[in-house]
Design an enzyme around this catalytic site. Sequence first.
Site, mmCIF file in Angstrom:
data_model
loop_
_atom_site.group_PDB
_atom_site.id
_atom_site.type_symbol
_atom_site.label_atom_id
_atom_site.label_comp_id
_atom_site.label_asym_id
_atom_site.label_seq_id
_atom_site.Cartn_x
_atom_site.Cartn_y
_atom_site.Cartn_z
ATOM 1 C CG ASP A 122 -5.726 3.417 0.180
ATOM 2 O OD1 ASP A 122 -5.173 2.290 0.144
ATOM 3 O OD2 ASP A 122 -6.526 3.510 -1.085
ATOM 4 C CD GLU A 173 -9.279 -20.949 -11.186
ATOM 5 O OE1 GLU A 173 -9.149 -20.996 -10.187
ATOM 6 O OE2 GLU A 173 -9.981 -20.416 -11.865
ATOM 7 C CG ASP A 209 -11.084 -16.869 -12.788
ATOM 8 O OD1 ASP A 209 -10.788 -16.815 -11.761
ATOM 9 O OD2 ASP A 209 -12.744 -16.635 -12.690
ATOM 10 C CG ASP A 211 -1.800 1.253 1.520
ATOM 11 O OD1 ASP A 211 -1.889 1.953 0.597
ATOM 12 O OD2 ASP A 211 -2.153 1.391 2.538
ATOM 13 C CG HIS A 225 -6.517 -15.362 -5.538
ATOM 14 N ND1 HIS A 225 -6.065 -16.153 -6.644
ATOM 15 C CD2 HIS A 225 -7.785 -15.384 -5.964
ATOM 16 C CE1 HIS A 225 -6.761 -16.303 -7.536
ATOM 17 N NE2 HIS A 225 -7.932 -15.701 -7.301
ATOM 18 C CG ASP A 226 -9.307 -18.705 -5.402
ATOM 19 O OD1 ASP A 226 -9.714 -17.871 -5.062
ATOM 20 O OD2 ASP A 226 -9.195 -19.274 -6.526
ATOM 21 C CG ASP A 269 -1.241 1.437 -3.807
ATOM 22 O OD1 ASP A 269 -0.100 0.886 -4.021
ATOM 23 O OD2 ASP A 269 -1.692 2.472 -2.927
ATOM 24 C CG ASP A 300 -6.461 -13.201 -12.815
ATOM 25 O OD1 ASP A 300 -7.236 -14.125 -13.432
ATOM 26 O OD2 ASP A 300 -6.025 -13.372 -11.738
HETATM 27 O O1 ISL Z 1 -11.723 -21.167 -4.438
HETATM 28 C C1 ISL Z 1 -12.742 -22.114 -4.538
HETATM 29 C C2 ISL Z 1 -12.659 -23.163 -3.786
HETATM 30 O O2 ISL Z 1 -14.161 -23.282 -3.364
HETATM 31 C C3 ISL Z 1 -12.998 -22.368 -6.145
HETATM 32 O O3 ISL Z 1 -14.243 -22.825 -6.083
HETATM 33 C C4 ISL Z 1 -12.860 -21.138 -6.927
HETATM 34 O O4 ISL Z 1 -13.708 -20.247 -6.657
HETATM 35 C C5 ISL Z 1 -12.573 -21.583 -8.221
HETATM 36 O O5 ISL Z 1 -11.430 -22.114 -8.222
HETATM 37 C C6 ISL Z 1 -12.414 -20.520 -9.372
HETATM 38 O O6 ISL Z 1 -11.674 -19.583 -8.988
HETATM 39 C C7 ISL Z 1 -11.409 -18.536 -9.851
HETATM 40 O O7 ISL Z 1 -12.733 -17.993 -10.034
HETATM 41 C C8 ISL Z 1 -13.590 -17.449 -9.002
HETATM 42 C C9 ISL Z 1 -12.777 -16.381 -8.078
HETATM 43 O O8 ISL Z 1 -13.524 -16.276 -7.197
HETATM 44 C C10 ISL Z 1 -11.552 -17.212 -7.670
HETATM 45 O O9 ISL Z 1 -10.834 -16.178 -6.839
HETATM 46 C C11 ISL Z 1 -10.915 -17.171 -8.944
HETATM 47 O O10 ISL Z 1 -9.459 -17.823 -8.685
HETATM 48 C C12 ISL Z 1 -14.524 -16.598 -9.636
HETATM 49 O O11 ISL Z 1 -14.078 -15.549 -10.707
#
Ligand code: ISL
Length: 585
Positions: free
Chosen positions: A26, A271, A207, A22, A343-344, A30, A99
């Site tokens: 804020d 993905e 994605d 950051d 991030h998931d 960024d 992305d």
């Molecule tokens: O994170 C998950 C585990 O439950 C997955 O279902 C995830 O939502 C899936 O892998 C798809 O992920 C991607 O698309 C989603 C988004 O929320 C995720 O951050 C992204 O990586 C929808 O755009």
Amino acid sequence: MTDAPWWRSAVVYQIYPRSFADSDGDGIGDLRGIIDRVDHLARLGVDVVWLSPIYPSPQDDAGYDISDYENVDPTFGSLADVDELIAALHGRGIKLVMDLVVNHTSDEHSWFVESRSDPRSDKRDWYFWRPPRPGMEPGQPGAEPTNWVSFFSGPAWEYDPASGEYYLHLFARKQPDLNWENPQVRAAVYRMMRGWVERGVDGFRMDVVNFISKVVGPDGALPDGIVTAATSPYGDGSAGFICGPRVHEFLAEMHREVFAGLDEAPITVGEMPGVTVEQAVLFTDPARAELDMVFQFEHVALDQGASKWDVRPFRLRDLKASFGRWQAGLAATGWNSLYWNNHDQPRIVSRWGDDGIYRVQSATMLATVLHLHRGTPYVYQGEELGMRNMPFGSIAEFRDIESLNHYAVAVARGEDPEHVLAALRAMGRDNARIPVNPDYPEVNAAVQVDDPGSVFSHYRRLISLRHTEPTVAHGDFTMLLPDDDAVYAFTRRYSDERGEVELLVLGNFTGEKVDAEIDGWAGAELVLGNYPDASGRYPDGSGTPYDGEAGALRPWEARVHRRTCPSGSGPGLIRPSRPGSPAGR
Ligand code: ISL
């Protein structure tokens, strides 16, 4: 292997812009914050940065709900900042991957606004609009066009009273699915992608790109899914959208329209939840010109049961079986991507390591095992520092729509709130997203970058090894000890002007000392370890003496040994001397 694509020996670093750095105080990261820290990335040695979405977005799904593909959300900066970031990265030989989220848009994207406002608009068909189930009262439970459950709980259809129709959203209701059957949709996406390539972007992480082709019947109907315990009262619609009938055609078309003929080969990674090894071979076969590699999900589901919230114990032999199948399946054709985190996912050191006294050892062991596989490794921000999961207290501390929706639904149907919270703490996506972990005085970049014994320094050595030892990038892979639940072991082999070069990789997945007698490897060079070697030194010459024992792996120890074999000699064998542990092949 001089004709191998450059990304086979590359390491990718993922930045989640909201929580990376950051610059303006804020509380939200960024682009300027990233620009200011490009030297951190250069020092780490990564080749590519993958930037999670920075586009304008209502942030219903943390930026994966995009309302304008061609601009930057003011929260993160401006297009001029993107140009500056590209220049800063390219100046250090680092590429930038954006992305690409085109299975769905935000409901606030102008395409959807127009599509919703007028059933006769030519944007109507850009999304999946369908009438209610025949004979059902529109808007009532059960009247949805199919029984599909959304990934974020509840039905995958939202009713629009103005037109009397529903639209499809596999994710949040603010993420309507684009209709890729419509050629105008595809042309608009490719045009947008070309715009980013012309700006200097070097590739895309796509994605849920194996969801873009839905099973659509001749009458436009989508098929119901089977109702399972995890989806009830809804159905699992995945057979209607995972790797659908036209997905290969669409990706080949995208490749032709966006990437063919570029001077420099881009890097593309799809993905793909639910992708099989056999499908991944097709997606990543260079001769088919679709994608370079895919993210598969098999290994990150190994400690989950019917749903991701059904948390199960982790067994090392399951991980070996899974990775072993993917390594073998993509050995001849195609390519793997390698990841523990993004991030998931929860933080790997908290998930399968020991984030207490062995945090540094287990984080570096996990890194070593992953990075020495065949494939392109991905490092998620903070993983190179051994960052832990967040110590979440109450539900009020969560922000992620997936966690919040699941909590509301599970508690409403009578599950114990503490039990639901325990699953959220273990698997919730906020673990890797929420900005500052209270352990930051201990776990931070400043204390690690100059410390040779830090997690950061170990990642740096791993990345450098991939760049300097071609066996890491190009060698073939053999799994050892498939049934051992303590030691992960494999070899990599490659022939070059040195002869036949073989690496042995060992990782102790326990906090105990375990015996590992290495037949044929006595005296082999130690290329990399996460403890100082017998002389008391790390391979880069730093470190302090440790009273280690030959033939044993210390708690969470990882070692990479190398030997150069005359052509035609057999592979090295490893026989752990612990009773009950089977010998290597
Ligand atoms: O994170 C998950 C585990 O439950 C997955 O279902 C995830 O939502 C899936 O892998 C798809 O992920 C991607 O698309 C989603 C988004 O929320 C995720 O951050 C992204 O990586 C929808 O755009």
